[in-house]
Motif scaffolding. Structure first.
Motif, PDB file in Angstrom:
ATOM      1  N   SER A 106      64.629  77.027  52.091  1.00  0.00           N
ATOM      2  CA  SER A 106      63.223  76.910  51.694  1.00  0.00           C
ATOM      3  C   SER A 106      62.374  76.836  52.954  1.00  0.00           C
ATOM      4  O   SER A 106      62.719  76.134  53.911  1.00  0.00           O
ATOM      5  CB  SER A 106      62.995  75.678  50.817  1.00  0.00           C
ATOM      6  OG  SER A 106      63.346  74.489  51.504  1.00  0.00           O
ATOM      7  N   PHE A 153      59.756  77.155  45.776  1.00  0.00           N
ATOM      8  CA  PHE A 153      61.069  76.542  45.981  1.00  0.00           C
ATOM      9  C   PHE A 153      60.927  75.039  46.184  1.00  0.00           C
ATOM     10  O   PHE A 153      59.847  74.525  46.520  1.00  0.00           O
ATOM     11  CB  PHE A 153      61.768  77.179  47.186  1.00  0.00           C
ATOM     12  CG  PHE A 153      62.741  78.260  46.813  1.00  0.00           C
ATOM     13  CD1 PHE A 153      64.060  78.210  47.221  1.00  0.00           C
ATOM     14  CD2 PHE A 153      62.337  79.344  46.041  1.00  0.00           C
ATOM     15  CE1 PHE A 153      64.953  79.208  46.879  1.00  0.00           C
ATOM     16  CE2 PHE A 153      63.214  80.349  45.696  1.00  0.00           C
ATOM     17  CZ  PHE A 153      64.532  80.282  46.117  1.00  0.00           C
ATOM     18  N   PRO A 155      64.763  77.319  43.139  1.00  0.00           N
ATOM     19  CA  PRO A 155      63.439  77.546  42.555  1.00  0.00           C
ATOM     20  C   PRO A 155      62.940  76.304  41.824  1.00  0.00           C
ATOM     21  O   PRO A 155      63.704  75.586  41.177  1.00  0.00           O
ATOM     22  CB  PRO A 155      63.680  78.708  41.587  1.00  0.00           C
ATOM     23  CG  PRO A 155      64.906  79.386  42.101  1.00  0.00           C
ATOM     24  CD  PRO A 155      65.757  78.307  42.673  1.00  0.00           C
ATOM     25  N   GLY A 169      61.404  80.794  49.184  1.00  0.00           N
ATOM     26  CA  GLY A 169      62.808  80.986  49.512  1.00  0.00           C
ATOM     27  C   GLY A 169      63.048  82.248  50.317  1.00  0.00           C
ATOM     28  O   GLY A 169      62.450  83.289  50.064  1.00  0.00           O
ATOM     29  N   PRO A 229      63.098  86.323  47.129  1.00  0.00           N
ATOM     30  CA  PRO A 229      63.898  85.396  47.954  1.00  0.00           C
ATOM     31  C   PRO A 229      65.167  86.029  48.517  1.00  0.00           C
ATOM     32  O   PRO A 229      65.562  85.721  49.642  1.00  0.00           O
ATOM     33  CB  PRO A 229      64.220  84.258  46.975  1.00  0.00           C
ATOM     34  CG  PRO A 229      63.134  84.308  45.964  1.00  0.00           C
ATOM     35  CD  PRO A 229      62.790  85.760  45.806  1.00  0.00           C
ATOM     36  N   ASN A 231      72.248  81.050  44.628  1.00  0.00           N
ATOM     37  CA  ASN A 231      71.101  81.897  44.975  1.00  0.00           C
ATOM     38  C   ASN A 231      71.458  82.715  46.196  1.00  0.00           C
ATOM     39  O   ASN A 231      72.518  82.511  46.788  1.00  0.00           O
ATOM     40  CB  ASN A 231      69.827  81.076  45.204  1.00  0.00           C
ATOM     41  CG  ASN A 231      69.965  80.040  46.307  1.00  0.00           C
ATOM     42  OD1 ASN A 231      70.767  80.177  47.221  1.00  0.00           O
ATOM     43  ND2 ASN A 231      69.176  78.987  46.235  1.00  0.00           N
TER      44      ASN A 231
END
Length: 749
Positions: free
Chosen positions: A231, A261, A283, A378, A691, A749
């Motif tokens: 982040s 984020f 997120p 992100g 992101p 992620n």
């Protein structure tokens, strides 16, 4: 304890020591030069300097030392060496005090397995061996596995014992009252975290192997969930108004919908409690932010997500908005028709999943406060414009410095005041609508556009930046996000950054560091389509004999004169389309035939689009993701010989890289070339602003994901060593896994 220099001498009978002193007094033991120096020092007035006093003491001691004492001093030196060696033998029994050469032997005694040690937490072998000893006391517990995952990878991590999530008949001696076979789905919490690392609902048994990453819920399975994105903050940035409705704003300084984020809260050096969603960079959802604000206002609990220094803070005229005036809601809808717009005065609506803000209608004659926001977005690494630490790449200003804001309110005014030589330093993360910037640099001058460390200013231009210079002039830009904003004039500039061809232009070097030249110039608000000006170059070096250097940056297409050079390191070149032009000298507007760009060097780069260079000096650890369209292959000869095309193949080298099909390049070494049946990169996204932009999925074949010269992935993120981090984790987990258990790694992620 007596000094080792005179210890043996002091053990002698007094008669021998006196006789030795008499011999010293009867003879001149100093050389002529030393005797003269002693006389000078004795003649100086007190107090003496530290150096003179040390020399005086040394000469006086030497003059009074007899031959026997001098001989025993030599013996004392050897005894001191022996004593130190004996002391070190004792110290070498402990990892904290042992010599560096002993560390591998102690590690071998306890079964320590060496790893790459990329994150700082595991970079020291001494500390790793020491931690191994302490971790052995907690071996097999889920918390030590979670800490190992976090420390070894440097990413957010959460360890889950999947047998605790099984929907089965519970053993009466081990009842789990919260593990309902049929969870209550009337609340949002179970649904919010379902199928994530924080899923608390019960699942039926999954017989697939957890090590493959497909199976999960079974008795012997343990899951290691990883959040590999980071982040990044944007501090006190103005929100961007939405055309068509004065109530609507976007948090992104480029006016695009983005998912905000969470700023992860550290669990400390030693993990004593399992991680929760607040401890990982993921997120920020509407439900989570809404609960946090309600807890602040109703239960008087400390804030977790909203507030100063947290994930999100909204300000009106520089004053943070009280949480009781914040409403978290769904602000989806086309521009001009957002849903759930507030109607109550003083209330601000926020949608963290879209990065949108809405205010109530302004009363007649009322004051519209300036709204700014501090938020997190992100991304995968410290490249492009950002508030991450850029101290290593930030030059120390040695020229005149003009601060914006402070000395001047605009970048253009600061450049005018510097008169062709100096540094313009931006000290905040605001948006600067500069229109057009024409920069003229003096002979042997140096102009730098510099974002102060910890800031992320955004330049929005409708005329681009034009740079000219005298002999050996230098231009540098560091730390910015630069995009296009349409103005009153209808004509588009040739590029966001343009070095025009002119006889008087003798600019020598252009350096772009930690900067984003927005691919496609401007992003569409909803981010669902290609950028607004896809296909247009972001940087055009029209002048010959210019050296372009791009480091840790994100840029769009490049047009580089065939007699200039370009060197790119750890950067992304994005033409917004694999069939677009990422690198050339020019494109004929009639025939659309490309002219070869100057000599190109790519080291650890991801290029999206076609490349035509006169010479590929070096392509290393890079990915060129491009292919030819039907129009490119039409004609005799075709417009493009290949998607990666070097006019001169006798020089240069292409190594450890992924190349387009049938590339025309110099000699290759350990490359992967696109073809039917050959593995190819699998990206999360190729759209700037997402992101996972330019990030390879873990499912990418190892010939690419571990294909760089250091065993890391090809492309822009090779310097992160993500595959090595995963390998280190698997090595550590095998050592601390409970007997009979299996584990799997799951990227969140």
């Amino acid at each position: 304890m007596s000094s080792p220099v005179t210890s043996l001498f002091n053990l002698l009978p007094a008669v021998y020591r006196l006789r030795d002193s008499q011999i010293a007094q009867s003879r001149t033991l100093l050389s002529a030069a030393e005797a003269a120096e002693l006389a000078i020092l004795l003649g100086k007035a007190a107090p003496l300097s530290t150096f003179d006093q040390e020399r005086l003491d040394l000469l006086q001691v030497k003059a009074a030392r007899g031959p026997l004492e001098s001989m025993l001093m030599v013996v004392d030196e050897q005894l001191a060496i022996l004593a130190d060696n004996l002391d070190q033998l004792y110290d070498d029994q402990f990892i904290e005090t042992c010599a560096p050469w002993v560390i591998p032997y102690i590690g071998d005694l306890i079964g320590y397995q060496s790893i790459h040690g990329i994150p700082a937490a595991v970079a020291s072998p001494r500390a790793e061996v020491a931690h191994t000893i302490s971790f052995r006391r907690r071996k097999g517990t889920v918390l030590v596995m979670e800490q190992l995952a976090r420390d070894v990878t440097g990413w957010g991590a959460h360890a889950v014992e999947f047998f605790l999530r099984l929907a089965d008949t519970q053993y009466m001696n081990h009842i789990r009252p919260h593990n309902h076979y049929s969870p209550g789905l009337h609340g949002w919490v179970p649904r919010e975290y379902m199928n994530t690392g924080f899923d608390a609902t019960a699942h039926t048994v999954d017989v697939r192997r957890v090590g493959s990453g497909r199976g999960r819920y079974n008795i012997q399975n343990i899951g290691i969930f990883l959040w590999s994105l980071n982040s990044y903050s944007v501090t006190h940035a103005p929100v961007v108004a939405v055309a068509g409705n004065p109530q609507c704003f976007r948090i992104s300084t480029l006016g695009r919908d983005i998912s905000l984020f969470n700023l992860p809260v550290s669990q400390g050096a030693d993990i004593t409690d399992a991680s929760t969603p607040v401890n990982v960079p993921g997120p920020l959802s509407r439900h989570v932010l809404c609960r946090d604000i309600r807890h602040i206002t109703s239960k008087k609990e400390p804030p977790v997500y909203y507030g100063e220094g947290l994930s999100l803070a909204i300000y009106e005229d520089g004053v943070i908005v009280d949480p009781k005036n914040i409403e978290v809601c769904n602000l989806s809808g086309a521009d001009g028709a957002w849903v759930n717009l507030p109607t109550t005065a003083g209330v601000i609506a926020v949608d963290p999943e879209l990065g949108r803000i809405a205010v109530p209608p302004l009363a007649a004659g009322g004051h519209q406060p300036k709204i700014t926001a501090t938020s997190e977005y992100g991304f995968n690494a410290d490249i492009g414009g950002g508030e991450y630490s850029r101290a290593a790449s930030t030059p120390s200003p040695t020229l005149a410095v003009a601060h914006v804001p402070g000395d001047f309110s605009t970048v253009g005014a600061a450049l005018t005041a510097l008169a062709g030589d100096g540094v313009v330093e931006i000290t905040d993360s605001a948006v600067y609508d500069e229109g057009a910037l024409a920069i003229s640099i003096n002979d042997h001058g140096h102009i730098t556009l510099l974002a102060a460390d910890g800031t992320r200013p955004t330049l929005l231009l409708n005329g681009g930046i034009t740079v000219t210079g005298g002999a050996d002039a230098l231009f540098e830009i560091n730390g910015f996000v630069i995009g296009y904003q349409a103005g009153a004039a209808g004509a588009l500039p040739p590029a966001l950054l343009h070095i025009p061809a002119a006889a008087a232009n003798q600019l020598a070097t252009v350096t772009v560091t930690d900067t984003t030249l927005v691919p496609g110039w401007a992003l569409l608000p909803d981010g669902s389509a290609d950028p607004a000006f896809a296909g247009l170059p972001t940087l055009w070096v029209e002048q010959p004999d210019v050296s372009l250097i791009v480091n840790n940056s994100i840029v769009g297409g490049l047009l580089i004169n065939g007699e200039s050079t370009a060197t790119l390191t750890n950067s992304i070149v994005d033409a917004a389309d694999p069939e677009g032009v990422a690198y050339a000298a020019s494109i004929d507007p009639v025939s659309h035939r490309p002219a070869a760009g100057g000599a190109l060097t790519l080291d650890g780069c991801t290029v999206i689009g076609k490349v035509h260079a006169s010479l590929l000096s070096l392509v290393s650890n890079s990915i060129v993701w491009a292919w030819l369209s039907a129009a490119d292959q039409a004609g005799t000869p075709p417009l493009w010989n290949a998607a990666l095309w070097a006019s001169r193949r006798q020089q240069g080298c292409v190594r450890f890289s992924y190349l387009p099909e049938a590339s025309v390049v110099p000699r290759q070494f350990e490359c992967v070339e696109r073809a039917r049946g050959i593995p190819q990169p699998v990206f999360y996204s190729l759209r700037y602003g997402d992101p996972g932009y330019a990030k390879l999925r873990a499912a990418t074949d190892d010939s690419i994901r571990r294909g760089s010269d250091q065993g890391s992935e090809m492309g822009v993120f090779c310097f992160l060593f993500a595959p090595q981090r995963e390998s280190d984790l698997r090595t550590r987990m095998q050592e601390y896994l409970p007997v009979g258990m299996e584990f799997g790694v799951f990227y969140q992620n």
